[in-house]
Scaffold this motif. Structure first.
Motif, mmCIF file in Angstrom:
data_model
loop_
_atom_site.group_PDB
_atom_site.id
_atom_site.type_symbol
_atom_site.label_atom_id
_atom_site.label_comp_id
_atom_site.label_asym_id
_atom_site.label_seq_id
_atom_site.Cartn_x
_atom_site.Cartn_y
_atom_site.Cartn_z
ATOM 1 N N ALA A 78 4.132 -6.300 -2.183
ATOM 2 C CA ALA A 78 5.238 -5.349 -2.075
ATOM 3 C C ALA A 78 6.421 -5.771 -2.942
ATOM 4 C CB ALA A 78 5.667 -5.230 -0.611
ATOM 5 N N PHE A 79 6.743 -7.072 -2.940
ATOM 6 C CA PHE A 79 7.903 -7.550 -3.704
ATOM 7 C C PHE A 79 7.683 -7.405 -5.203
ATOM 8 C CE2 PHE A 79 10.156 -10.917 -5.974
ATOM 9 C CZ PHE A 79 11.465 -10.656 -5.582
ATOM 10 N N LEU A 80 6.522 -7.865 -5.687
ATOM 11 C CA LEU A 80 6.252 -7.782 -7.119
ATOM 12 C C LEU A 80 6.177 -6.331 -7.590
ATOM 13 C CD1 LEU A 80 3.637 -10.635 -7.678
ATOM 14 C CD2 LEU A 80 5.992 -10.552 -8.496
ATOM 15 N N GLY A 81 5.498 -5.493 -6.811
ATOM 16 C CA GLY A 81 5.400 -4.085 -7.184
ATOM 17 C C GLY A 81 6.757 -3.414 -7.247
ATOM 18 N N THR A 82 7.620 -3.695 -6.257
ATOM 19 C CA THR A 82 8.954 -3.097 -6.234
ATOM 20 C C THR A 82 9.831 -3.666 -7.332
ATOM 21 O OG1 THR A 82 8.742 -2.881 -3.826
ATOM 22 C CG2 THR A 82 10.931 -2.599 -4.771
ATOM 23 N N PHE A 83 9.764 -4.970 -7.566
ATOM 24 C CA PHE A 83 10.594 -5.612 -8.597
ATOM 25 C C PHE A 83 10.253 -5.079 -9.982
ATOM 26 C CE2 PHE A 83 11.262 -9.076 -11.663
ATOM 27 C CZ PHE A 83 12.623 -9.286 -11.489
ATOM 28 N N THR A 116 7.996 13.294 -11.448
ATOM 29 C CA THR A 116 7.247 14.059 -10.445
ATOM 30 C C THR A 116 5.749 13.853 -10.612
ATOM 31 O OG1 THR A 116 9.000 15.730 -10.357
ATOM 32 C CG2 THR A 116 6.845 16.362 -9.508
ATOM 33 N N ALA A 117 5.290 13.826 -11.861
ATOM 34 C CA ALA A 117 3.863 13.603 -12.123
ATOM 35 C C ALA A 117 3.427 12.220 -11.655
ATOM 36 C CB ALA A 117 3.582 13.775 -13.616
ATOM 37 N N ILE A 118 4.288 11.215 -11.821
ATOM 38 C CA ILE A 118 3.953 9.859 -11.369
ATOM 39 C C ILE A 118 3.875 9.817 -9.844
ATOM 40 C CG2 ILE A 118 4.779 7.476 -11.272
ATOM 41 C CD1 ILE A 118 5.994 7.897 -14.037
ATOM 42 N N ARG A 119 4.815 10.492 -9.168
ATOM 43 C CA ARG A 119 4.831 10.483 -7.701
ATOM 44 C C ARG A 119 3.691 11.289 -7.098
ATOM 45 N NH1 ARG A 119 10.144 11.879 -8.456
ATOM 46 N NH2 ARG A 119 9.783 13.938 -7.514
ATOM 47 N N ALA A 120 3.069 12.139 -7.900
ATOM 48 C CA ALA A 120 2.015 13.009 -7.367
ATOM 49 C C ALA A 120 0.776 12.224 -6.949
ATOM 50 C CB ALA A 120 1.633 14.067 -8.400
ATOM 51 N N PHE A 121 0.578 11.020 -7.474
ATOM 52 C CA PHE A 121 -0.607 10.221 -7.158
ATOM 53 C C PHE A 121 -0.332 9.361 -5.922
ATOM 54 C CE2 PHE A 121 -1.017 11.114 -11.668
ATOM 55 C CZ PHE A 121 -2.346 11.468 -11.773
ATOM 56 N N PRO A 122 -1.061 9.552 -4.824
ATOM 57 C CA PRO A 122 -0.875 8.683 -3.653
ATOM 58 C C PRO A 122 -1.253 7.246 -3.986
ATOM 59 C CG PRO A 122 -2.120 10.670 -3.090
ATOM 60 C CD PRO A 122 -2.039 10.618 -4.584
ATOM 61 N N GLU A 123 -0.636 6.319 -3.264
ATOM 62 C CA GLU A 123 -0.855 4.905 -3.557
ATOM 63 C C GLU A 123 -2.302 4.484 -3.313
ATOM 64 O OE1 GLU A 123 2.289 3.707 -1.014
ATOM 65 O OE2 GLU A 123 3.491 2.954 -2.675
ATOM 66 N N VAL A 124 -2.942 5.069 -2.311
ATOM 67 C CA VAL A 124 -4.337 4.718 -2.034
ATOM 68 C C VAL A 124 -5.226 5.128 -3.208
ATOM 69 C CG1 VAL A 124 -6.290 5.146 -0.515
ATOM 70 C CG2 VAL A 124 -4.021 4.860 0.461
ATOM 71 N N ILE A 125 -4.999 6.322 -3.757
ATOM 72 C CA ILE A 125 -5.777 6.776 -4.919
ATOM 73 C C ILE A 125 -5.509 5.882 -6.112
ATOM 74 C CG2 ILE A 125 -6.222 8.705 -6.462
ATOM 75 C CD1 ILE A 125 -7.131 9.143 -3.585
ATOM 76 N N LEU A 126 -4.240 5.508 -6.314
ATOM 77 C CA LEU A 126 -3.905 4.604 -7.416
ATOM 78 C C LEU A 126 -4.590 3.253 -7.228
ATOM 79 C CD1 LEU A 126 -0.079 5.336 -7.787
ATOM 80 C CD2 LEU A 126 -1.870 5.907 -9.432
ATOM 81 N N ALA A 127 -4.628 2.763 -5.985
ATOM 82 C CA ALA A 127 -5.281 1.480 -5.724
ATOM 83 C C ALA A 127 -6.761 1.538 -6.079
ATOM 84 C CB ALA A 127 -5.099 1.092 -4.255
ATOM 85 N N ILE A 128 -7.423 2.621 -5.704
ATOM 86 C CA ILE A 128 -8.851 2.771 -6.033
ATOM 87 C C ILE A 128 -9.048 2.810 -7.546
ATOM 88 C CG2 ILE A 128 -10.837 4.313 -5.836
ATOM 89 C CD1 ILE A 128 -9.752 5.155 -3.098
ATOM 90 N N GLY A 135 -10.506 -4.697 -11.058
ATOM 91 C CA GLY A 135 -11.269 -5.361 -10.017
ATOM 92 C C GLY A 135 -10.491 -5.422 -8.717
ATOM 93 N N PRO A 136 -11.191 -5.668 -7.597
ATOM 94 C CA PRO A 136 -10.515 -5.737 -6.301
ATOM 95 C C PRO A 136 -9.622 -6.965 -6.202
ATOM 96 C CG PRO A 136 -12.818 -6.377 -6.098
ATOM 97 C CD PRO A 136 -12.636 -5.899 -7.500
ATOM 98 N N GLY A 137 -8.596 -6.857 -5.384
ATOM 99 C CA GLY A 137 -7.698 -7.987 -5.183
ATOM 100 C C GLY A 137 -6.236 -7.574 -5.207
ATOM 101 N N SER A 138 -5.380 -8.573 -5.122
ATOM 102 C CA SER A 138 -3.947 -8.329 -5.000
ATOM 103 C C SER A 138 -3.351 -7.704 -6.258
ATOM 104 C CB SER A 138 -3.231 -9.649 -4.694
ATOM 105 O OG SER A 138 -3.722 -10.227 -3.506
ATOM 106 N N PHE A 139 -3.906 -8.013 -7.439
ATOM 107 C CA PHE A 139 -3.342 -7.470 -8.672
ATOM 108 C C PHE A 139 -3.432 -5.949 -8.687
ATOM 109 C CE2 PHE A 139 -3.736 -6.857 -13.455
ATOM 110 C CZ PHE A 139 -2.364 -6.920 -13.646
ATOM 111 N N ALA A 140 -4.533 -5.416 -8.208
ATOM 112 C CA ALA A 140 -4.670 -3.963 -8.122
ATOM 113 C C ALA A 140 -3.642 -3.385 -7.159
ATOM 114 C CB ALA A 140 -6.086 -3.590 -7.671
ATOM 115 N N GLY A 141 -3.370 -4.094 -6.070
ATOM 116 C CA GLY A 141 -2.350 -3.640 -5.129
ATOM 117 C C GLY A 141 -0.967 -3.628 -5.751
#
Length: 263
Positions: A78-83, A116-128, A135-141
Motif C-alpha cells: 500500500a505504501f509503495l503503490g501510494t508513494f 477517468t480512463a485510468i480509474r475505470a479499471f478495478p484494482e483486482v482486474i489490474l492485479a490479474i 508474475g504473482p507476488g507483491s510487485f504485481a500488487g
C-alpha cells in the motif's frame, strides 16, 4: 410568475421521487433472487467461532509466512503503490486542472478523460493483468495499487489546484515575479497541504485494497486468508481477520490525526 415557479418546484420533487422509486424497482427486479444455501448458517457460525477462538500461534513464528510478516508486506504494498502514484499524479493533475472559466478547455478535458480512463479499471482486474505480466507476488500488487491510485490522486490533486486561492500568486506576479517564483512561493504552499491530505486518504484506501489483492495472487495478507478459507481453517481465518481489522483501525486513526494537523 412566482406561482408558476412554486408549482413547478412541487412537480420537480414529485418527478424526482418517482424517478428514484422507479430506479430502485428496476434495480431490484434485475437482481436474481436465489435461495440461501443450507450450509450458510454453519459456515457463518464456524467463522465467528474462529474469530472468538483464533490461532494465536500464527501471529508470529519467525517463518516469514506468519500474520505479522504478511501484514507488513500488505502495508509495504500500500505504501509503495501510494508513494509512487503520488509522484506520478502531480503532472497529470496540472494537465487536468481547469485554470480558467471557459466552458471548454482542451488541455483539461484531455487530462480529465485520461484520469477517468485510468480509474475505470478495478484494482483486482489490474492485479490479474500485472500478474500475467510480471508474475504473482507483491510487485504485481504494488503496480495494481499504484496504477489505480494515479487516476484517483490525479483527480483529487486537480480539484485542489482548481480550488486554490490565486491572490498570492497574482501579488507576486504584480511585483515582477517569474513563473518559477510564483510556483515556489505561492502555488506550492497553497496546494501542498491538500496534496498530502489526499495522499494520506488514498493510503487508507490502498491498505484495504492491498489486503484483498492477495486473493488473486498479488501478495499480502489476502493470500493466507484465501488458503485458510479454502481449507476451512477457521481459527487461522479468525486471527487473520482480526489482524486486518486492527491494522485498518490503526492506519485510519493515524491518517486522520495527520490530516487534521495539516489543516
Amino acid at each position: 410568475m412566482k406561482k408558476l415557479r412554486s408549482k413547478w418546484g412541487r412537480w420537480e420533487w414529485m418527478i424526482g421521487i418517482v424517478l428514484i422509486i422507479s430506479l430502485y424497482w428496476w434495480s431490484i427486479r434485475g437482481i436474481p433472487l436465489v435461495p440461501i444455501q443450507k450450509s450458510a448458517g454453519q459456515v457463518s457460525a464456524s467463522i465467528l467461532h474462529g474469530m472468538f477462538n483464533p490461532d494465536w500461534s500464527y501471529i508470529y513464528n519467525g517463518s516469514g509466512e506468519d500474520l505479522v510478516s504478511q501484514l507488513v508486506i500488505t502495508l509495504a504494498i500500500a505504501f509503495l503503490g501510494t508513494f509512487i502514484s503520488a509522484i506520478i499524479s502531480v503532472p497529470f493533475s496540472f494537465l487536468a486542472a481547469q485554470t480558467n472559466s471557459r466552458w471548454f478547455h482542451p488541455r483539461a478535458t484531455i487530462g480529465k478523460l485520461l484520469l477517468t480512463a485510468i480509474r475505470a479499471f478495478p484494482e483486482v482486474i489490474l492485479a490479474i493483468m500485472f500478474i500475467k505480466a510480471v508474475g504473482p507476488g507483491s510487485f504485481a500488487g504494488v503496480l495494481a495499487v499504484g496504477f489505480h491510485s494515479v487516476g484517483m490522486l490525479g483527480k483529487l490533486f486537480s480539484e485542489s489546484i482548481e480550488a486554490m486561492d490565486h491572490r498570492a500568486e497574482l501579488a507576486i506576479k504584480a511585483t515582477g515575479g517569474t513563473k518559477l517564483q510564483r510556483f515556489w512561493l505561492a502555488t506550492l504552499p497553497a496546494i501542498l497541504p491538500a496534496f498530502l491530505s489526499a495522499t494520506l486518504y488514498r493510503f487508507e484506501i490502498s491498505v484495504r485494497s492491498a489486503s484483498i489483492l492477495g486473493i488473486v495472487g498479488a501478495g499480502g495478507v489476502g493470500t493466507p486468508l484465501m488458503f485458510a478459507l479454502q481449507t476451512r481453517d477457521w481459527s487461522k481465518t479468525g486471527v487473520i481477520l482480526l489482524g486486518i481489522v486492527l491494522m485498518v483501525i490503526l492506519i485510519d486513526g493515524l491518517s486522520s490525526y495527520l490530516r487534521r494537523r495539516l489543516h
